[in-house]
Structures are given as structure tokens and as C-alpha cells.
Design a protein around this motif. Structure first.
Motif, PDB file in Angstrom:
ATOM      1  N   ALA A  11       0.816  -0.974  -0.004  1.00  0.00           N
ATOM      2  CA  ALA A  11       0.037   0.176  -0.017  1.00  0.00           C
ATOM      3  C   ALA A  11       1.030   1.264   0.064  1.00  0.00           C
ATOM      4  CB  ALA A  11      -1.038  -0.137   1.107  1.00  0.00           C
ATOM      5  N   GLY A  12       0.618   2.261  -0.868  1.00  0.00           N
ATOM      6  CA  GLY A  12       1.202   3.492  -1.023  1.00  0.00           C
ATOM      7  C   GLY A  12       2.703   3.498  -1.430  1.00  0.00           C
ATOM      8  N   LYS A  15       2.584   2.690  -6.594  1.00  0.00           N
ATOM      9  CA  LYS A  15       2.282   2.089  -8.011  1.00  0.00           C
ATOM     10  C   LYS A  15       1.137   2.686  -8.911  1.00  0.00           C
ATOM     11  CE  LYS A  15       0.215  -1.305  -5.946  1.00  0.00           C
ATOM     12  NZ  LYS A  15       0.271  -1.123  -4.387  1.00  0.00           N
ATOM     13  N   THR A  33      -5.918  -2.832 -10.331  1.00  0.00           N
ATOM     14  CA  THR A  33      -6.809  -3.887  -9.883  1.00  0.00           C
ATOM     15  C   THR A  33      -7.118  -3.726  -8.522  1.00  0.00           C
ATOM     16  OG1 THR A  33      -4.755  -5.534  -9.362  1.00  0.00           O
ATOM     17  CG2 THR A  33      -5.401  -5.861 -11.473  1.00  0.00           C
ATOM     18  N   TYR A  37     -10.895  -4.605  -6.563  1.00  0.00           N
ATOM     19  CA  TYR A  37     -10.945  -5.399  -5.293  1.00  0.00           C
ATOM     20  C   TYR A  37     -11.953  -4.351  -4.157  1.00  0.00           C
ATOM     21  CZ  TYR A  37      -8.468  -9.450  -6.372  1.00  0.00           C
ATOM     22  OH  TYR A  37      -7.939 -10.535  -7.110  1.00  0.00           O
ATOM     23  N   ARG A  38     -11.491  -3.126  -4.427  1.00  0.00           N
ATOM     24  CA  ARG A  38     -12.193  -1.995  -3.471  1.00  0.00           C
ATOM     25  C   ARG A  38     -13.599  -2.012  -4.176  1.00  0.00           C
ATOM     26  NH1 ARG A  38      -9.147   2.095  -1.121  1.00  0.00           N
ATOM     27  NH2 ARG A  38      -6.818   1.589  -1.409  1.00  0.00           N
ATOM     28  N   SER A  94      -8.972  -5.524   2.443  1.00  0.00           N
ATOM     29  CA  SER A  94      -8.160  -6.679   2.282  1.00  0.00           C
ATOM     30  C   SER A  94      -8.808  -7.957   2.894  1.00  0.00           C
ATOM     31  CB  SER A  94      -6.822  -6.385   3.110  1.00  0.00           C
ATOM     32  OG  SER A  94      -6.128  -5.351   2.752  1.00  0.00           O
ATOM     33  N   ALA A  97     -10.561  -9.318  -0.151  1.00  0.00           N
ATOM     34  CA  ALA A  97      -9.364  -9.747  -1.129  1.00  0.00           C
ATOM     35  C   ALA A  97      -8.912 -10.980  -0.503  1.00  0.00           C
ATOM     36  CB  ALA A  97      -8.254  -8.732  -1.035  1.00  0.00           C
ATOM     37  N   ARG A 103     -11.173 -13.704  -5.395  1.00  0.00           N
ATOM     38  CA  ARG A 103     -10.156 -13.438  -6.552  1.00  0.00           C
ATOM     39  C   ARG A 103     -10.358 -14.366  -7.779  1.00  0.00           C
ATOM     40  NH1 ARG A 103      -6.613 -10.945  -3.398  1.00  0.00           N
ATOM     41  NH2 ARG A 103      -5.309 -10.883  -5.212  1.00  0.00           N
ATOM     42  N   ARG A 123      -1.211  -6.587  -6.379  1.00  0.00           N
ATOM     43  CA  ARG A 123      -0.551  -7.527  -5.480  1.00  0.00           C
ATOM     44  C   ARG A 123      -0.242  -8.828  -6.102  1.00  0.00           C
ATOM     45  NH1 ARG A 123      -1.923  -3.376  -3.838  1.00  0.00           N
ATOM     46  NH2 ARG A 123      -2.195  -2.590  -1.633  1.00  0.00           N
ATOM     47  N   ASP A 124      -0.825  -9.400  -7.093  1.00  0.00           N
ATOM     48  CA  ASP A 124      -0.437 -10.688  -7.636  1.00  0.00           C
ATOM     49  C   ASP A 124      -0.381 -10.702  -9.096  1.00  0.00           C
ATOM     50  OD1 ASP A 124      -3.129  -9.955  -8.034  1.00  0.00           O
ATOM     51  OD2 ASP A 124      -4.130 -11.946  -7.497  1.00  0.00           O
ATOM     52  N   MET A 125       0.082  -9.621  -9.691  1.00  0.00           N
ATOM     53  CA  MET A 125       0.155  -9.399 -10.989  1.00  0.00           C
ATOM     54  C   MET A 125       1.004 -10.396 -11.652  1.00  0.00           C
ATOM     55  SD  MET A 125      -2.286  -7.140 -11.766  1.00  0.00           S
ATOM     56  CE  MET A 125      -3.078  -7.905 -10.361  1.00  0.00           C
ATOM     57  N   ARG A 150       0.400   8.874   1.337  1.00  0.00           N
ATOM     58  CA  ARG A 150      -1.097   8.467   1.465  1.00  0.00           C
ATOM     59  C   ARG A 150      -1.742   9.678   2.200  1.00  0.00           C
ATOM     60  NH1 ARG A 150      -3.747   4.087  -0.110  1.00  0.00           N
ATOM     61  NH2 ARG A 150      -2.507   4.600  -1.703  1.00  0.00           N
ATOM     62  N   ARG A 173      -2.864  -3.293   6.802  1.00  0.00           N
ATOM     63  CA  ARG A 173      -2.974  -3.915   5.312  1.00  0.00           C
ATOM     64  C   ARG A 173      -1.890  -4.682   4.622  1.00  0.00           C
ATOM     65  NH1 ARG A 173      -4.733  -1.137   0.638  1.00  0.00           N
ATOM     66  NH2 ARG A 173      -4.179   0.978   1.427  1.00  0.00           N
ATOM     67  N   ASP A 177      -2.279  -8.496   3.581  1.00  0.00           N
ATOM     68  CA  ASP A 177      -1.976  -8.825   2.203  1.00  0.00           C
ATOM     69  C   ASP A 177      -0.733  -9.705   1.911  1.00  0.00           C
ATOM     70  OD1 ASP A 177      -4.214  -7.107   1.419  1.00  0.00           O
ATOM     71  OD2 ASP A 177      -2.774  -5.295   0.831  1.00  0.00           O
ATOM     72  N   ARG A 180      -2.054 -13.700   3.855  1.00  0.00           N
ATOM     73  CA  ARG A 180      -2.907 -14.567   3.434  1.00  0.00           C
ATOM     74  C   ARG A 180      -2.497 -15.595   2.901  1.00  0.00           C
ATOM     75  NH1 ARG A 180      -4.758 -10.086  -0.610  1.00  0.00           N
ATOM     76  NH2 ARG A 180      -3.464 -10.360  -2.552  1.00  0.00           N
TER      77      ARG A 180
HETATM   78  O1  CDP Z   1      -3.547   1.807  -3.636  1.00  0.00           O
HETATM   79  P1  CDP Z   1      -3.117   1.085  -2.504  1.00  0.00           P
HETATM   80  O2  CDP Z   1      -1.923   0.383  -2.711  1.00  0.00           O
HETATM   81  O3  CDP Z   1      -3.427   1.480  -0.932  1.00  0.00           O
HETATM   82  O4  CDP Z   1      -4.206  -0.157  -2.500  1.00  0.00           O
HETATM   83  P2  CDP Z   1      -4.966  -0.869  -3.765  1.00  0.00           P
HETATM   84  O5  CDP Z   1      -4.001  -1.053  -4.726  1.00  0.00           O
HETATM   85  O6  CDP Z   1      -6.179   0.092  -4.156  1.00  0.00           O
HETATM   86  O7  CDP Z   1      -5.384  -2.384  -3.148  1.00  0.00           O
HETATM   87  C1  CDP Z   1      -6.566  -2.342  -2.246  1.00  0.00           C
HETATM   88  C2  CDP Z   1      -6.383  -3.676  -1.480  1.00  0.00           C
HETATM   89  O8  CDP Z   1      -7.046  -4.489  -2.536  1.00  0.00           O
HETATM   90  C3  CDP Z   1      -5.054  -4.217  -1.248  1.00  0.00           C
HETATM   91  O9  CDP Z   1      -4.739  -3.967  -0.012  1.00  0.00           O
HETATM   92  C4  CDP Z   1      -5.365  -5.673  -1.156  1.00  0.00           C
HETATM   93  O10 CDP Z   1      -5.884  -6.240  -0.169  1.00  0.00           O
HETATM   94  C5  CDP Z   1      -6.248  -5.836  -2.419  1.00  0.00           C
HETATM   95  N1  CDP Z   1      -5.736  -6.209  -3.918  1.00  0.00           N
HETATM   96  C6  CDP Z   1      -5.439  -7.553  -4.124  1.00  0.00           C
HETATM   97  O11 CDP Z   1      -5.624  -8.239  -3.182  1.00  0.00           O
HETATM   98  N2  CDP Z   1      -4.854  -7.979  -5.176  1.00  0.00           N
HETATM   99  C7  CDP Z   1      -4.468  -6.999  -5.943  1.00  0.00           C
HETATM  100  N3  CDP Z   1      -4.087  -7.461  -7.398  1.00  0.00           N
HETATM  101  C8  CDP Z   1      -4.866  -5.653  -5.817  1.00  0.00           C
HETATM  102  C9  CDP Z   1      -5.301  -5.182  -4.650  1.00  0.00           C
END
Ligand code: CDP
Length: 214
Positions: A11-12, A15, A33, A37-38, A94, A97, A103, A123-125, A150, A173, A177, A180
Motif C-alpha cells: 500500500a502506498g 504504484k 486492480t 477489489y475495492r 483486504s 481480497a 479472487r 498485489r499478485d500481477m 497517503r 493492510r 495482504d 493471506r
Molecule cells: O492503493 P493502495 O496500494 O492503497 O491499495 P490498492 O492497490 O487500491 O489495493 C487495495 C487492496 O486490494 C489491497 O490492500 C489488497 O488487499 C487488495 N488487492 C489484492 O488483493 N490484489 C490485487 N491485485 C490488488 C489489490
């Protein structure tokens, strides 16, 4: 088609900003992505369906249609682009997610966006969604720097923000993340790790553009 570039990170880590600018520089679409999830978390929460209620959640997932295009996110036709960026959604996303069925349900939608090349962030690209990506990057920065970014982002939008609270949320978070079981946040074997602490956005984008074009 253009390149498939993926950015994973906590987070933060910057990206979103970086992915947007890099996509523009490369002339390919940008896929956030996290926004997907949001949107699902926001939708389930609005319907009063907690992440623990797997039966209700599965049933609702089947009738939940998420669409992403040009920076907008819609759930069953309703624009939720603004609603998904609140501290409340930060604190619940989270938990949703972490659910394997959630997922799985979102996999096709994410992959469809990459037909003409993409810069995708999440997170899992690298590990799950685009394992054959042309370039894999893991963006990171210290928790304090990430929380500070942030915090400043919130203040610049005229919102209330408390740095210590943002820091605690960012750390919580990250913990959820990375710990899990299903698709945890981790550095993929093929990923280039890029620490952005102390670097400007432009410096990061330029370095990544060079990497993609090399
Ligand atoms: O912008 P920030 O980094 O705060 O978070 P985000 O990219 O908007 O993602 C929000 C939440 O979605 C993450 O903390 C993960 O729990 C989940 N997420 C995920 O599990 N897998 C992804 N490919 C993207 C987000």
C-alpha cells in the motif's frame, strides 16, 4: 500489441501514480486492480454482506458485474469511482481480497484488459494474473514514506487525515495482504525490486520506461 508490464507492491508504494504515467509513456492502457477489489468490498459492505458470510457472498458474487474503463469503476452499472477511496474501504478491502472465490471471480475481468498490452498494478500481477508478463516490477518504499504519501494525498484532496492512523492502517493492510494464503503479496522470482524511498515519481517512471524498452 504493446508490452505487458506489471507492478506489484504494498500500500502506498506509488504504484498507481507510476503505473498511470508509465502506461501513457508506453501507449498502452493502465489497469488498477486494487480498484476492482475495492469496488467488490464496497459493494458487499453496502449490501450488509460481511466477508465471513461465505454463502451470501458467493451468491452475491454471481450477480455482481464489475466494469473498469478509463479510470472509472462501475458495479452493476453504478459508478463507484469516488466511493471506493475512503478510509472505511481501506480498512475492509483486504478482508474481502483474502477470499479465494472473490479472487477467482475477478481473474477473467483482469486478463481481458491486456489484449493490446497493459501496465497493470496490484498485489499478485506477476505471480497469478499475468505470469508471462514482459516486465515484472516490485515497487516498494519504507512504511513511513508510504504512509506519508497517503497522508499528503488525503490532505491535498481537502480530506481529514491523521498520519499515525494512516501508518497503522498501511501496516495492517500489508500484514493482511502478505500473510493471506491465497495469492499473497510477495516478490515474484522474475521481478525487478525497485525501492522508491526518496525518489521522485518522474525518476521512477523514467527508470521503468528504460527497463521496458531495453
Ligand atoms: O492503493 P493502495 O496500494 O492503497 O491499495 P490498492 O492497490 O487500491 O489495493 C487495495 C487492496 O486490494 C489491497 O490492500 C489488497 O488487499 C487488495 N488487492 C489484492 O488483493 N490484489 C490485487 N491485485 C490488488 C489489490
Amino acid at each position: 500489441r504493446g508490452p505487458v508490464v506489471v507492478l506489484d507492491g504494498p500500500a502506498g508504494s506509488g504504484k498507481s501514480t507510476v503505473a498511470k504515467l508509465l502506461a501513457r509513456a508506453l501507449g498502452v492502457p493502465h489497469l488498477d486492480t486494487g480498484a476492482i477489489y475495492r469496488a467488490v468490498a464496497y459493494h458487499m459492505d453496502s449490501k450488509g454482506i460481511p466477508p465471513e458470510d461465505s454463502e451470501l457472498l458467493l451468491r452475491e458474487l454471481e450477480v455482481t458485474r464489475v466494469e473498469v474503463s478509463q479510470g472509472f469503476v462501475r458495479v452493476n452499472g453504478e459508478d463507484v469511482t469516488r466511493e471506493i477511496r475512503t478510509p472505511h474501504v481501506d480498512s475492509i478491502v483486504s478482508h474481502y481480497a483474502a477470499i479465494p472465490a472473490v479472487r477467482r471471480a475477478l481473474l477473467g475481468l483482469q486478463r481481458e484488459q491486456a489484449r493490446d498490452g497493459i501496465v497493470a498494478e496490484g498485489r499478485d500481477m506477476a505471480s497469478v494474473v499475468f505470469p508471462d508478463a514482459d516486465v515484472k516490477v516490485f515497487l516498494t518504499a519504507s512504511p513511513e514514506e508510504r504512509a506519508r504519501r497517503r497522508h499528503l494525498e488525503r490532505l491535498s484532496k481537502g480530506e481529514d487525515s491523521d498520519y499515525q492512523q494512516v501508518l497503522r492502517q498501511v501496516e495492517e493492510r500489508d500484514r493482511l495482504d502478505s500473510q493471506r494464503e491465497c495469492s499473497p503479496l510477495k516478490v515474484d522470482e522474475g521481478a525487478l525490486v525497485f525501492d522508491t524511498t526518496g525518489l521522485s515519481v518522474d525518476e521512477v517512471v523514467l527508470a521503468l520506461e528504460k527497463e521496458v524498452r531495453s
